[in-house]
Design a protein around this motif. Sequence first.
Motif, PDB file in Angstrom:
ATOM      1  N   UNK A   9       0.839  -1.199   0.000  1.00  0.00           N
ATOM      2  CA  UNK A   9       0.000   0.000   0.000  1.00  0.00           C
ATOM      3  C   UNK A   9       0.876   1.252   0.000  1.00  0.00           C
ATOM      4  N   UNK A  10       1.963   1.180   0.783  1.00  0.00           N
ATOM      5  CA  UNK A  10       2.845   2.348   0.949  1.00  0.00           C
ATOM      6  C   UNK A  10       4.304   1.918   0.826  1.00  0.00           C
ATOM      7  N   UNK A  11       5.054   2.621  -0.038  1.00  0.00           N
ATOM      8  CA  UNK A  11       6.497   2.395  -0.144  1.00  0.00           C
ATOM      9  C   UNK A  11       7.183   3.677   0.319  1.00  0.00           C
ATOM     10  N   UNK A  12       8.058   3.541   1.320  1.00  0.00           N
ATOM     11  CA  UNK A  12       8.725   4.698   1.934  1.00  0.00           C
ATOM     12  C   UNK A  12      10.189   4.684   1.531  1.00  0.00           C
ATOM     13  N   UNK A  13      10.653   5.795   0.943  1.00  0.00           N
ATOM     14  CA  UNK A  13      12.062   5.896   0.538  1.00  0.00           C
ATOM     15  C   UNK A  13      12.799   6.700   1.599  1.00  0.00           C
ATOM     16  N   UNK A  14      13.707   6.045   2.321  1.00  0.00           N
ATOM     17  CA  UNK A  14      14.453   6.690   3.400  1.00  0.00           C
ATOM     18  C   UNK A  14      14.129   6.093   4.754  1.00  0.00           C
ATOM     19  N   UNK A  15      15.148   5.480   5.394  1.00  0.00           N
ATOM     20  CA  UNK A  15      14.940   4.865   6.714  1.00  0.00           C
ATOM     21  C   UNK A  15      15.562   5.718   7.813  1.00  0.00           C
ATOM     22  N   UNK A  16      15.379   7.053   7.683  1.00  0.00           N
ATOM     23  CA  UNK A  16      15.756   7.957   8.762  1.00  0.00           C
ATOM     24  C   UNK A  16      14.619   8.031   9.770  1.00  0.00           C
TER      25      UNK A  16
END
Length: 323
Positions: A9-16
């Motif tokens: 459903x959601x793809x998040x770019x950046x694991x900060x």
Amino acid sequence: MATEKQHFDVLIIGAGPIGLACGIEAQKAGKSYVIIDKGTLVNSLYNYPVFMTFFSTSERLEIGGVPFVSINPKPNRNEALEYYRRVTEKFQLNVRLFEEVQSCQKQDGLFQVTTSKTNYEAKNVIIATGFYDIPNLMNIPGEDLPKVIHYYKDPHYYAFSKVLVVGANNSSVDVALETYRKGAEVTMVIRGSEMGPNVKYWVRPDIENRIKEGAIKAYFESNLKEIKEHSAVISTPEGEVEIENDFVAAMTGYQPNFQFLEKLCVTLNENKVPHYNSETMESNVAGMYLAGVVCGGMDTHKWFIENSRVHAEQIMKHIVNMH
């Protein structure tokens, strides 16, 4: 390269910290999600100087309602790394590290995302990439010499060397004081007539007193003009000065990866500020959201962890209402 597409459903770019906060909100909302980062967990914080202390108190760096307990009033880099790792463990966040996003295109209402490891399909994409990857260059001769650094880790390396520090904000002041205390001969080149207004209040008297007593040399209203192998040329109000020099710490700030945003079709204004709705954080691309420092364009002092944590809630509220 895996060919089977993974759907979220959601793809998040950046694991900060802000990317992790978005993952926590997605999980709370019952949405399937994945957090992808080209580096390690909270990669920018990992690259901070080893002995760095935050400006903020620990509770202002908290995400997901997890208490951040610090021994000191202001937490340091190592405590922050431990905190965000534990938060990731507590929520068992779906994080994929050392995986770089290579392309992201929208087809038939879904984002097709290709990374260095696999392919994904997502209804929504959140860009939370921060700003620490690309240094602001001075664009002067010799800037590409190996003795020039834009990232600083540990003062011991510079013991008994001649170090030239460019800049007047927190990173410059930290480098100047820490290397000076390890026996370096430190010279600062400062564009303005005084230290930057954002210098940590408990550090300001220290640097000002070291300059006043001559322990650290400072050229105000000056610019670094050229870097040579064993020296550096400084343009000062009194004319040009050439000094012997072993290292140049160019603490000139950093900027978001604007090329990456443009590649994803996000519109930027003349100040490189990306277009987004301040209520929902949705960009000009429907279903693509911005979170954290990346929203500020060249003004990387506008958004911090403490004032952009709310972006995660704003975004997820909009995603939930849309679907």
